[in-house]
Design an enzyme around this catalytic site. Structure first.
Site, PDB file in Angstrom:
ATOM      1  N   HIS A  66       0.809  -1.224   0.000  1.00  0.00           N
ATOM      2  CA  HIS A  66       0.000   0.000   0.000  1.00  0.00           C
ATOM      3  C   HIS A  66       0.845   1.277   0.000  1.00  0.00           C
ATOM      4  O   HIS A  66       0.302   2.377   0.053  1.00  0.00           O
ATOM      5  CB  HIS A  66      -0.936   0.017   1.213  1.00  0.00           C
ATOM      6  CG  HIS A  66      -1.963  -1.065   1.189  1.00  0.00           C
ATOM      7  ND1 HIS A  66      -2.793  -1.280   0.113  1.00  0.00           N
ATOM      8  CD2 HIS A  66      -2.302  -2.008   2.124  1.00  0.00           C
ATOM      9  CE1 HIS A  66      -3.592  -2.309   0.372  1.00  0.00           C
ATOM     10  NE2 HIS A  66      -3.297  -2.765   1.569  1.00  0.00           N
TER      11      HIS A  66
ATOM     12  N   HIS B 228      -6.496  -7.156  -0.924  1.00  0.00           N
ATOM     13  CA  HIS B 228      -6.698  -5.718  -1.093  1.00  0.00           C
ATOM     14  C   HIS B 228      -5.828  -5.198  -2.237  1.00  0.00           C
ATOM     15  O   HIS B 228      -4.747  -5.716  -2.487  1.00  0.00           O
ATOM     16  CB  HIS B 228      -6.375  -4.982   0.210  1.00  0.00           C
ATOM     17  CG  HIS B 228      -7.103  -5.535   1.386  1.00  0.00           C
ATOM     18  ND1 HIS B 228      -6.533  -6.478   2.229  1.00  0.00           N
ATOM     19  CD2 HIS B 228      -8.362  -5.329   1.835  1.00  0.00           C
ATOM     20  CE1 HIS B 228      -7.420  -6.815   3.161  1.00  0.00           C
ATOM     21  NE2 HIS B 228      -8.530  -6.129   2.940  1.00  0.00           N
TER      22      HIS B 228
ATOM     23  N   TYR C 288      -4.144 -12.488   8.235  1.00  0.00           N
ATOM     24  CA  TYR C 288      -4.406 -12.016   9.598  1.00  0.00           C
ATOM     25  C   TYR C 288      -5.068 -13.058  10.491  1.00  0.00           C
ATOM     26  O   TYR C 288      -5.329 -12.782  11.652  1.00  0.00           O
ATOM     27  CB  TYR C 288      -5.266 -10.737   9.537  1.00  0.00           C
ATOM     28  CG  TYR C 288      -4.623  -9.714   8.647  1.00  0.00           C
ATOM     29  CD1 TYR C 288      -3.563  -8.926   9.101  1.00  0.00           C
ATOM     30  CD2 TYR C 288      -5.001  -9.586   7.312  1.00  0.00           C
ATOM     31  CE1 TYR C 288      -2.932  -8.028   8.264  1.00  0.00           C
ATOM     32  CE2 TYR C 288      -4.377  -8.686   6.472  1.00  0.00           C
ATOM     33  CZ  TYR C 288      -3.347  -7.911   6.953  1.00  0.00           C
ATOM     34  OH  TYR C 288      -2.715  -7.029   6.123  1.00  0.00           O
TER      35      TYR C 288
END
Length: 225
Positions: A37, A75, A202
């Site tokens: 990101h 993502h 996660y």
């Protein structure tokens, strides 16, 4: 917090060591914190330095004519997209949950974002609907791998997020361990050097098994492809 810089810089050292050692096979770097990101001017999403993008640049510097970054994190890999937006020598691809469904990073990751300037058509996003499983996810991967072949890439950086898995609290996708194994097999079958760097994931009890399934698939694909 305390130790963040040391950890982020250490992850870069891992990624660079992987590039040094990859030769013609597969190498995996346990890079935490993740990095995809991070753009040139911003960080976010628990990312501070872009491990995958730096690995791409290191492969280019080591002599790879064209490099493909294949991001399978749940993502969108917005950082790499921004960094390589106008680069025709780097293909960036990302398979991720549709940002229109309200998922991070929210404002990027649309299918019509294809790159600009010399990088036009060297960026592919394949957004997926919440609830998508192995079939949809692997079909999206096939689109990305077709681009890898079309580009004539000489090496791959795999942004190996495993948060698309069923049960991960940070995404609504439903990819199984078998799906990750098959993804690895398809990527490995291209026969290119592969530097895999860890991105998201996660659900700690399943994280190791998912990563292992992918790496075993990469090795099998490279051996049998």
């Amino acid at each position: 917090g305390p130790g963040t810089w040391e950890a982020a810089r250490g992850a870069i050292d891992v990624a660079l060591t992987c590039v040094d050692e990859v030769c013609d096979g597969v190498i995996y770097g346990l890079t935490r914190p993740p990095g995809h990101h991070v753009s040139r001017g911003a960080y976010g999403g628990s990312c501070y330095l872009n491990n995958a993008a730096i690995a791409v640049e290191a492969l280019r510097a080591a002599g790879a004519g064209r490099v493909a970054l294949v991001d399978i994190d749940a993502h969108h890999g917005n950082g790499a997209q921004e960094i390589f937006w106008e680069r025709g020598d780097v293909l960036t691809t990302s398979i991720h949950v549709d940002p229109a469904a309200g998922w991070f990073p929210h404002v990027m990751g649309w299918a019509d974002e294809v790159g600009g300037g010399h990088g036009e058509h060297a960026n592919r996003n394949v957004p997926l609907s919440p609830g998508s499983g192995d079939r949809e996810w692997l079909a999206a991967l096939d689109q990305c791998l077709a681009d890898v072949q079309t580009l004539g890439a000489e090496a791959i950086v795999l942004a190996l997020g495993v948060d698309a898995a069923t049960g991960d609290p940070n995404s609504p996708l439903n990819v199984t361990p078998a799906g990750y194994h098959e993804a690895g097999r398809r990527i490995g079958a291209l026969g290119l050097p592969i530097v895999a760097v860890q991105e998201g994931g996660y659900d700690l009890p399943t994280l190791g098994g998912l990563v292992t399934a992918t790496i075993v698939g990469l090795e099998e694909g490279m051996r049998d492809g």
